[in-house]
Motif scaffolding. Structure first.
Motif, mmCIF file in Angstrom:
data_model
loop_
_atom_site.group_PDB
_atom_site.id
_atom_site.type_symbol
_atom_site.label_atom_id
_atom_site.label_comp_id
_atom_site.label_asym_id
_atom_site.label_seq_id
_atom_site.Cartn_x
_atom_site.Cartn_y
_atom_site.Cartn_z
ATOM 1 N N VAL A 1 -53.465 -60.677 49.487
ATOM 2 C CA VAL A 1 -53.883 -59.281 49.666
ATOM 3 C C VAL A 1 -53.125 -58.441 48.635
ATOM 4 O O VAL A 1 -51.900 -58.285 48.740
ATOM 5 N N GLU B 1 -53.752 -49.954 57.492
ATOM 6 C CA GLU B 1 -54.908 -50.824 57.258
ATOM 7 C C GLU B 1 -54.471 -52.222 56.818
ATOM 8 O O GLU B 1 -54.983 -53.234 57.296
ATOM 9 N N GLU B 2 -53.540 -52.265 55.873
ATOM 10 C CA GLU B 2 -53.119 -53.569 55.338
ATOM 11 C C GLU B 2 -52.335 -54.353 56.395
ATOM 12 O O GLU B 2 -52.451 -55.574 56.489
ATOM 13 N N GLU C 1 -60.402 -46.547 52.728
ATOM 14 C CA GLU C 1 -59.441 -46.549 53.838
ATOM 15 C C GLU C 1 -60.225 -46.450 55.141
ATOM 16 O O GLU C 1 -61.314 -45.885 55.178
ATOM 17 N N GLY D 1 -62.105 -49.352 47.660
ATOM 18 C CA GLY D 1 -60.814 -49.493 48.347
ATOM 19 C C GLY D 1 -60.785 -48.655 49.601
ATOM 20 O O GLY D 1 -59.727 -48.165 49.989
ATOM 21 N N SER E 1 -55.275 -52.791 39.724
ATOM 22 C CA SER E 1 -56.154 -53.772 40.367
ATOM 23 C C SER E 1 -57.252 -54.199 39.404
ATOM 24 O O SER E 1 -57.680 -55.356 39.406
ATOM 25 N N ASP F 1 -58.606 -57.101 47.499
ATOM 26 C CA ASP F 1 -58.013 -55.980 46.768
ATOM 27 C C ASP F 1 -57.816 -54.799 47.695
ATOM 28 O O ASP F 1 -58.781 -54.187 48.167
ATOM 29 N N ARG F 2 -56.565 -54.488 47.986
ATOM 30 C CA ARG F 2 -56.245 -53.292 48.770
ATOM 31 C C ARG F 2 -55.226 -52.427 48.010
ATOM 32 O O ARG F 2 -54.427 -51.710 48.619
ATOM 33 N N CYS F 3 -55.316 -52.527 46.695
ATOM 34 C CA CYS F 3 -54.342 -51.852 45.834
ATOM 35 C C CYS F 3 -54.789 -50.402 45.640
ATOM 36 O O CYS F 3 -55.961 -50.137 45.416
ATOM 37 N N VAL G 1 -51.728 -55.363 47.081
ATOM 38 C CA VAL G 1 -51.362 -54.051 47.629
ATOM 39 C C VAL G 1 -50.399 -53.337 46.687
ATOM 40 O O VAL G 1 -49.725 -53.968 45.862
ATOM 41 N N ILE H 1 -54.838 -55.883 58.540
ATOM 42 C CA ILE H 1 -55.501 -57.013 57.872
ATOM 43 C C ILE H 1 -54.604 -58.253 57.893
ATOM 44 O O ILE H 1 -55.054 -59.366 58.210
ATOM 45 N N ILE I 1 -62.984 -57.625 57.955
ATOM 46 C CA ILE I 1 -62.645 -57.719 56.523
ATOM 47 C C ILE I 1 -62.117 -59.116 56.198
ATOM 48 O O ILE I 1 -62.493 -59.732 55.206
#
Lengths: 54, 304, 299
Positions: B22, B30-31, B275, B273, B82, B74-76, B24, B34, B291
Motif C-alpha cells: 500500500v 482510510e489506510e 478519500e 485517490g 505516485s 496507490d494511496r499516496c 502511502v 485498509i 478495496i
C-alpha cells in the motif's frame, strides 16, 4: 520601420522581422517581442518560464 | 542505507498469501482501515512510504527497488511521487490499483476534463489558457461567475469563484506571480448553480459501493474544506454516470464528484485517490474491505 | 570629476532622462553596479581581477527590485558612498512605511497587519469590502478585493503559493477609484510633480501631505500615492522608485532635473575625488555610449 523601445524609449529601425519575433533593444539590451509589423511595434518579451526548454 | 526500509516481502513461495503493498505518504484513517481489512483476510500487507522509495530505473524487475509485491494499492497523497512509482511498476509487470495511466489522467484536471468530454460525459464547460489576458477571455467565454482551479492539487484548495474581469486579473496575477509554472496553466470552468451540496460516489471495480452528499454553506462543497457528509442513495443514474466516468479514465477505484444541475447529473472530476472518511461515517458498507478485494482481483488479472 | 551611480536593473526611460539631466548639470553618471561585477563589502580593496571597483561618489536608487536595491545600498553605505533614495521606503517594507507614518500621526486608511490567510479574512470581515491587500514588499502591486470571492481566493493563493512571505501583508480598508488618487513626486522635501486621472485640481493640502510623508520617511526622492476620501486626503501607498515619464511638473524643474539638482547639492561639499586618481575608473566617455549595461564601466 522605426520602433520605440517601451523600456528605454530608444528608437531604431527594424526590418525583416515577423510578428512574434524576439529582438533586442540596441540601447538598453532588453528583449522585445515584435507585436505588429505594419506599423511596427514592440513590447516586452515574455519572461522565460521554468518549464521552457528544448 | 539511511532512510531505506525493506518494503518488499520475503522470497515468493507458491503457497504463500498474496502480498499487497500500500503506497502511502502517511497513514490516514482510510489506510489504517485498509491495512486492517487486509490483515483480517490473511493477506501479507505492508505500507510503502513514498519517502523511503528508491526506484532503480535500470533494473528489469521490482525486487531491486524493494517493491516486489503481487499488487500495489496507490494511496499516496503526493501525486507526482505516485505517478513515477506506478510507471516503474507498470514496466516491471506489477499490477497496480489504479493503473499508472488512470492516475495520470486523474491527477491533472485538464486531462481529466478532456477524457470526460471525449467520452461524451456531461461535465461543466472547461477552457484552458496559458496567459493572464487569454485566461480573462476564457472567463468571459464561460461567463461570470467563472471558476478557476489549479490543474494539479486537491482538497478543494485554490478554487476561486470569479465575478468579473478585474477580479479575474487579481486572482490570475497571484497564480502567475507566486506559483510554479503549473499554476500558470489556467483551468477555467463555467460555474454551475447547484444546491449547496454535491455527490461523492465511490466506485470500486464495476459498482458504486456507496455515495454521500457533501453539504456546505460555502460554494466549495469539499469534505476537506469542512463540508458535511450525509447518506445519498445510489440511484441508477448516479451508478451509471459514475461508472461511465471511471471507464473514461480507466479507473477501477475512485471517488467520482457529481453535481446536480438543471439538466441532470454532471461529473466534475474523477479522483483516483479518493478519500472515504466522510463516506465511512454515512454507510455501514465495508469500503476498506471492498478495496482490498478489488486489489486481490487486480493481482489475479495482472497488468492490463 | 563628480561621478554618480544610477542604481538600476536597466536604463529605462526614467534612468536615461536622469542621466541626461545629470549630464546637463555637468555630472558624469553611469548605471550601477556594473553587470556581473561582484561588489566589495567594506572598505575598498583591489578585486581578484586586480582592478579597482568603480566606486561612485553618490548612488541614486532607481532599482525596481527592492531586495537587490537594499543589498547594494547597504554595500554602498559600507563603502561610505551616500545614496539618494526613499529613506525608510527604500530600506524597509510597507509595514515600516505605515508604522513610520502612523507614528507621525499622518492620515492613513484603516490598516491591519495580517500574518495568515485567516487573519486576512478576519480583517476583511471587520473592515468590510472593498478592501486592498498590500504585500509587504513594495515592489509588489496592491491587490483589490472587491468582493468576498476575490478576497478568499487572493488570500488563499498568497498563503498557499507564497508561503509565510506571501501570507504577510497589510489589509487596508477600501479601494480608492483611480479618479480619486493622485501620485505626488517629492524630491528633497518639495512636491515637484504629480500624476493623476483626477478631473479637478490638486489642493495645497494634498501637496503638503505628500511632503510631510517624505519627511517622515527621510526620503530624498519618493512618490506618495494619496487617496482623496470624504474625510480628507490619506496616504494610500508610496513608491520608492517611481516611474515619472508621465508626470506633470509642478515647478520649473522636471523630475529628472530636480533629482539632478538634489545630487548636485549633495556633491557640493565634496571638493576632491575620494579615490587616488590612478584607481579612479574612467567614467568620462561613458554617457555617450548609450545605457547598455555591458558598455558601462571600465576601471
Amino acid at each position: 520601420m522605426n520602433v520605440t523601445c517601451p523600456e528605454c524609449g530608444a528608437e531604431w529601425e527594424l526590418s525583416g522581422v515577423e510578428q512574434g519575433e524576439i529582438v533586442t533593444c540596441p540601447d538598453c539590451g532588453v528583449d522585445l517581442e515584435v507585436l505588429t509589423t505594419n506599423p511596427a511595434t514592440v513590447g516586452l518579451a515574455p519572461e522565460e518560464g521554468e518549464d521552457w526548454g528544448e | 542505507m539511511t532512510g531505506m526500509k525493506p518494503n518488499g516481502p520475503t522470497p515468493r513461495q507458491s503457497s504463500r498469501p498474496v502480498c499487497l503493498g500500500v503506497l502511502v505518504s502517511y497513514l490516514r484513517p482510510e489506510e489504517k482501515a485498509i491495512l486492517a481489512a487486509a490483515r483480517d483476510r490473511g493477506i501479507d500487507v505492508a505500507p510503502v512510504f513514498d519517502r523511503d522509495v528508491v526506484l532503480d530505473l535500470a533494473a528489469s524487475d521490482a525486487p531491486t527497488s524493494n517493491l516486489d509485491f503481487d499488487v500495489l494499492l496507490d494511496r499516496c497523497v503526493a501525486h507526482s511521487r505516485s505517478g513515477y512509482v506506478l510507471r516503474a511498476l507498470q514496466r516491471w509487470g506489477i499490477p497496480t490499483l489504479n493503473s499508472a495511466d488512470a492516475v495520470r489522467l486523474c491527477d491533472d484536471k485538464a486531462e481529466n476534463s478532456l477524457a470526460l468530454e471525449s467520452a461524451g460525459i456531461p461535465t461543466p464547460r472547461t477552457l484552458v489558457a496559458f496567459d493572464v489576458e487569454s485566461a480573462i477571455r476564457a472567463c468571459e467565454a464561460v461567463g461570470y461567475p467563472a471558476v478557476l482551479k489549479p490543474v494539479t492539487g486537491s482538497w478543494g484548495r485554490l478554487l476561486a469563484r470569479v465575478n468579473g474581469p478585474e477580479q479575474a486579473r487579481s486572482i490570475l496575477e497571484q497564480k502567475k506571480e507566486l506559483g510554479s509554472f503549473h499554476h500558470a496553466i489556467f483551468y477555467v470552468q463555467e460555474y454551475i448553480a447547484k444546491p449547496d451540496r454535491d455527490i461523492r460516489a465511490y466506485v470500486i471495480g464495476d459498482r458504486v459501493l456507496a455515495a454521500s452528499y457533501r453539504t456546505a454553506k460555502h460554494w466549495v462543497t469539499n469534505a476537506a474544506r469542512g463540508a458535511e457528509s450525509a447518506p445519498c442513495p445510489v440511484t441508477p443514474d448516479i451508478e451509471a454516470l459514475a461508472l461511465r466516468a471511471c471507464a473514461a479514465v480507466g479507473a477501477r477505484l475512485a471517488g467520482v464528484d457529481l453535481i446536480e444541475t438543471q439538466d441532470g447529473l454532471a461529473v466534475i472530476e474523477v479522483n483516483t485517490g479518493g478519500e472515504f472518511k466522510g463516506l465511512m461515517s454515512t454507510t455501514d458498507v465495508d469500503i476498506a474491505g471492498a478495496i482490498v478485494d478489488e486489489a486481490l482481483d487486480t493481482a489475479r488479472l495482472g497488468v492490463t | 570629476m563628480a561621478t554618480v551611480g544610477v542604481l538600476c536593473a536597466r536604463g529605462r526611460v526614467e534612468e536615461k532622462a536622469l542621466m541626461a539631466a545629470l549630464a546637463e548639470a555637468g555630472i558624469v553618471s553611469a548605471l550601477f553596479p556594473p553587470t556581473d561585477e561582484p561588489l566589495p563589502v567594506g572598505p575598498l580593496f583591489p578585486m581578484a581581477s586586480g582592478r579597482s571597483f568603480p566606486v561612485p561618489q553618490i548612488v541614486v536608487d532607481r532599482h525596481p527590485d527592492r531586495q537587490i536595491a537594499r543589498a547594494v545600498l547597504a554595500t554602498c553605505r559600507a563603502l561610505d558612498v551616500p545614496g539618494l533614495c526613499a529613506g525608510i521606503a527604500a530600506a524597509g517594507d510597507r509595514l515600516d512605511v505605515a508604522s513610520a507614518l502612523a507614528a507621525k500621526g499622518l492620515p492613513r486608511p484603516e490598516t491591519a497587519l495580517c500574518t495568515s490567510e485567516n487573519a486576512g479574512l478576519a480583517a476583511v470581515a471587520a473592515m468590510g469590502l472593498p478592501a486592498t491587500v498590500l504585500p509587504l514588499d513594495l515592489k509588489s502591486q496592491p491587490i483589490d478585493l472587491p468582493d468576498i470571492d476575490t478576497a478568499e481566493a487572493v488570500l488563499e493563493h498568497r498563503s498557499v503559493l507564497g508561503g509565510s512571505e506571501g501570507s504577510l501583508g497589510l489589509v487596508q480598508a477600501g479601494t480608492p477609484p483611480p479618479e480619486n488618487v493622485v501620485t505626488i513626486f517629492v524630491i528633497d522635501g518639495v512636491a515637484t510633480a504629480l500624476e493623476t486621472s483626477m478631473a479637478m485640481g490638486v489642493s495645497v493640502e494634498v501637496l503638503r501631505l505628500a511632503e510631510q510623508t517624505a519627511r517622515a520617511l527621510f526620503a530624498d526622492v519618493i512618490a506618495v500615492v494619496i487617496a482623496l476620501t470624504p474625510s480628507g486626503p490619506i496616504v494610500w501607498d508610496v513608491r520608492p522608485v517611481p516611474e515619472f515619464r508621465h508626470a506633470q511638473a509642478l515647478t520649473e524643474l522636471s523630475v529628472p532635473q530636480a533629482i539632478a539638482q538634489a545630487v548636485q547639492h549633495r556633491l557640493e561639499p565634496v571638493s576632491a575625488p575620494r579615490l587616488p586618481s590612478d584607481s579612479t575608473p574612467d567614467w568620462t566617455n561613458l554617457v555617450t555610449q548609450g545605457t547598455r549595461r555591458d558598455l558601462v564601466i571600465s576601471a
